[in-house]
Design an enzyme around this catalytic site. Structure first.
Site, PDB file in Angstrom:
ATOM      1  N   TYR A  48      12.372   7.067   3.078  1.00 52.62           N
ATOM      2  CA  TYR A  48      11.345   6.482   2.192  1.00 52.62           C
ATOM      3  C   TYR A  48      11.713   6.645   0.713  1.00 52.62           C
ATOM      4  CZ  TYR A  48       8.341   6.889   6.382  1.00 52.62           C
ATOM      5  OH  TYR A  48       7.822   6.824   7.656  1.00 52.62           O
ATOM      6  N   HIS A 106      14.142  10.413  12.966  1.00 51.43           N
ATOM      7  CA  HIS A 106      13.393   9.192  12.644  1.00 51.43           C
ATOM      8  C   HIS A 106      13.566   8.088  13.694  1.00 51.43           C
ATOM      9  CE1 HIS A 106      11.727   7.015   8.858  1.00 51.43           C
ATOM     10  NE2 HIS A 106      11.201   6.500   9.941  1.00 51.43           N
TER      11      HIS A 106
HETATM   12  P1  NAP Z   1      -0.820   1.689   8.034  1.00 48.88           P
HETATM   13  O1  NAP Z   1      -1.298   3.036   7.631  1.00 48.88           O
HETATM   14  O2  NAP Z   1      -1.114   1.173   9.383  1.00 48.88           O
HETATM   15  O3  NAP Z   1      -1.361   0.603   7.023  1.00 48.88           O
HETATM   16  C1  NAP Z   1      -1.187   0.688   5.646  1.00 48.88           C
HETATM   17  C2  NAP Z   1      -1.682  -0.625   5.043  1.00 48.88           C
HETATM   18  O4  NAP Z   1      -3.099  -0.737   5.199  1.00 48.88           O
HETATM   19  C3  NAP Z   1      -1.386  -0.730   3.585  1.00 48.88           C
HETATM   20  O5  NAP Z   1      -1.102  -2.066   3.293  1.00 48.88           O
HETATM   21  C4  NAP Z   1      -2.721  -0.292   2.916  1.00 48.88           C
HETATM   22  O6  NAP Z   1      -2.824  -0.925   1.670  1.00 48.88           O
HETATM   23  C5  NAP Z   1      -3.734  -0.806   3.911  1.00 48.88           C
HETATM   24  N1  NAP Z   1      -4.932   0.047   4.007  1.00 48.88           N
HETATM   25  C6  NAP Z   1      -4.987   1.398   4.101  1.00 48.88           C
HETATM   26  N2  NAP Z   1      -6.252   1.820   4.237  1.00 48.88           N
HETATM   27  C7  NAP Z   1      -7.035   0.718   4.231  1.00 48.88           C
HETATM   28  C8  NAP Z   1      -8.437   0.530   4.329  1.00 48.88           C
HETATM   29  N3  NAP Z   1      -9.255   1.549   4.489  1.00 48.88           N
HETATM   30  N4  NAP Z   1      -8.907  -0.761   4.287  1.00 48.88           N
HETATM   31  C9  NAP Z   1      -8.060  -1.804   4.138  1.00 48.88           C
HETATM   32  N5  NAP Z   1      -6.717  -1.667   4.020  1.00 48.88           N
HETATM   33  C10 NAP Z   1      -6.208  -0.416   4.082  1.00 48.88           C
HETATM   34  O7  NAP Z   1       0.769   1.565   7.834  1.00 48.88           O
HETATM   35  P2  NAP Z   1       2.002   2.518   7.631  1.00 48.88           P
HETATM   36  O8  NAP Z   1       2.056   2.980   6.225  1.00 48.88           O
HETATM   37  O9  NAP Z   1       3.188   1.793   8.142  1.00 48.88           O
HETATM   38  O10 NAP Z   1       1.747   3.761   8.611  1.00 48.88           O
HETATM   39  C11 NAP Z   1       1.182   4.986   8.201  1.00 48.88           C
HETATM   40  C12 NAP Z   1       2.245   6.046   7.998  1.00 48.88           C
HETATM   41  O11 NAP Z   1       3.009   6.228   9.202  1.00 48.88           O
HETATM   42  C13 NAP Z   1       3.320   5.682   6.975  1.00 48.88           C
HETATM   43  O12 NAP Z   1       2.880   5.766   5.641  1.00 48.88           O
HETATM   44  C14 NAP Z   1       4.413   6.650   7.340  1.00 48.88           C
HETATM   45  O13 NAP Z   1       4.123   7.943   6.825  1.00 48.88           O
HETATM   46  C15 NAP Z   1       4.349   6.608   8.859  1.00 48.88           C
HETATM   47  N6  NAP Z   1       5.286   5.608   9.442  1.00 48.88           N
HETATM   48  C16 NAP Z   1       6.291   6.078  10.227  1.00 48.88           C
HETATM   49  C17 NAP Z   1       7.180   5.205  10.838  1.00 48.88           C
HETATM   50  C18 NAP Z   1       8.259   5.746  11.712  1.00 48.88           C
HETATM   51  O14 NAP Z   1       9.180   4.992  12.073  1.00 48.88           O
HETATM   52  N7  NAP Z   1       8.192   6.998  12.091  1.00 48.88           N
HETATM   53  C19 NAP Z   1       7.048   3.817  10.649  1.00 48.88           C
HETATM   54  C20 NAP Z   1       6.021   3.367   9.848  1.00 48.88           C
HETATM   55  C21 NAP Z   1       5.134   4.279   9.272  1.00 48.88           C
HETATM   56  P3  NAP Z   1      -2.950  -0.093   0.280  1.00 48.88           P
HETATM   57  O15 NAP Z   1      -1.861   0.938   0.250  1.00 48.88           O
HETATM   58  O16 NAP Z   1      -2.809  -1.145  -0.777  1.00 48.88           O
HETATM   59  O17 NAP Z   1      -4.329   0.509   0.312  1.00 48.88           O
END
Ligand code: NAP
Length: 279
Positions: A48, A106
């Site tokens: 990241y 990862h």
């Molecule tokens: P997510 O949490 O499913 O979604 C994030 C998205 O939703 C962003 O666009 C955010 O926009 C929006 N959002 C957040 N809260 C909201 C709400 N209450 N209402 C409306 N929209 C909202 O996606 P993710 O970041 O991919 O997954 C979460 C975490 O999992 C990551 O940050 C990372 O730490 C981890 N991850 C790990 C892997 C892996 O391969 N291990 C892959 C992906 C993710 P804004 O930021 O503009 O609010």
């Protein structure tokens, strides 16, 4: 906060804060906001490019290190014993800490057995409190689990209302590995935040779609790490411990499961080619 106890006795918050796609220059501010709201578990990764921002945020909060549960992940380009070993030191330096609470592989590509050996060694040396994997589908998960000396404490996989990981979860449970969701909102795919089932249930509880979605995962024994760069949304995502979904509501949401990824499948050769192009 509620906690889960991992297979080695370490306690991990059930709700944390993710920083995937959070620009490195914004990460410190985001992490500080999240800490002020009450988040103590932060999920980052070498890939990241924002481990330093996470470290700065934790430091500047003024809270003692033991208050935090920090997770990071070894990227594919650091796969193999020697590279992984060096990358653990690099992550510790960037996070400005003597130990990492949870270190994950990862992706299940490259010499991840070598990576895991380096992680086991760092775990025994007290540099890691728990170790595990991410994106290990049941086949690779069971393989590594069987041959590893220190059993993976966590497997972080795509998990949300449309991909509930029912089969994978059974294998993790059977083997004492905690499921952790990435993408609890599927990054908004599939018109997530306008889903009529989640909306209707939310209205009954005075809660948003996001809160219902997180509550569903928490009640399904899944650890969650929602991401948002917006303080208001961070707050919204944190306020999910003051209501309960009924058995009927849980059943309604269970029916949204497609059993498939909304992103990519690690069984698809095209996905593997895509990952290899990044190394
Ligand atoms: P997510 O949490 O499913 O979604 C994030 C998205 O939703 C962003 O666009 C955010 O926009 C929006 N959002 C957040 N809260 C909201 C709400 N209450 N209402 C409306 N929209 C909202 O996606 P993710 O970041 O991919 O997954 C979460 C975490 O999992 C990551 O940050 C990372 O730490 C981890 N991850 C790990 C892997 C892996 O391969 N291990 C892959 C992906 C993710 P804004 O930021 O503009 O609010």
């Amino acid at each position: 906060m509620e906690y889960v106890t991992l297979n080695n006795g370490v306690k991990m918050p059930k709700l944390g804060y993710g920083v995937y796609q959070t620009p490195s220059e914004e990460t410190e501010r985001c992490v500080l906001d999240a800490i002020k709201i009450g988040y103590r578990s932060i999920d980052t990764a070498q890939a990241y490019g924002n481990e330093e921002g996470v470290g700065n945020g934790m430091k500047k909060s003024g809270l003692p290190r033991e208050e935090f549960f920090v997770t990071t992940k070894v990227w594919i380009s650091n796969a193999g014993y020697e590279k992984a070993k060096a990358s653990i030191e690099e992550s510790l330096r960037k996070l400005q800490t003597d130990y990492i609470d949870l270190l994950l592989i990862h992706q299940p590509f490259g010499d991840y057995y070598g990576t895991y050996r380096a992680m086991e060694e760092a775990y025994k040396a007290g540099k890691l409190r728990a170790i595990g994997v991410s994106n290990f589908y049941p086949d690779r998960f069971l393989d590594l689990h069987h041959f590893a000396q220190i059993k993976p404490a966590v497997n972080q996989v795509e998990t949300h209302v449309f991909q509930q990981q029912k089969i994978a979860k059974e294998y993790m449970k059977k083997n004492g590995t905690q499921i952790m969701s990435w993408g609890p909102f599927a990054e908004g795919k599939n018109d997530y935040f306008n889903n009529p089932v989640l909306k209707e249930i939310g209205e009954k509880h005075g809660k948003s779609v996001a809160q219902v979605a997180l509550r569903f995962l928490l009640q399904s024994d899944v650890v969650v790490i929602p991401k948002s760069v917006q303080k208001k949304r961070m707050e919204e995502n944190f306020n999910v411990f003051d209501f309960m979904l009924t058995a009927e509501e849980m059943l309604q949401i269970e029916k949204l499961d497609t059993g498939e990824s909304l992103f990519f499948s690690h069984y698809d050769p095209k996905t593997i080619e895509w990952f290899m192009s990044m190394v």
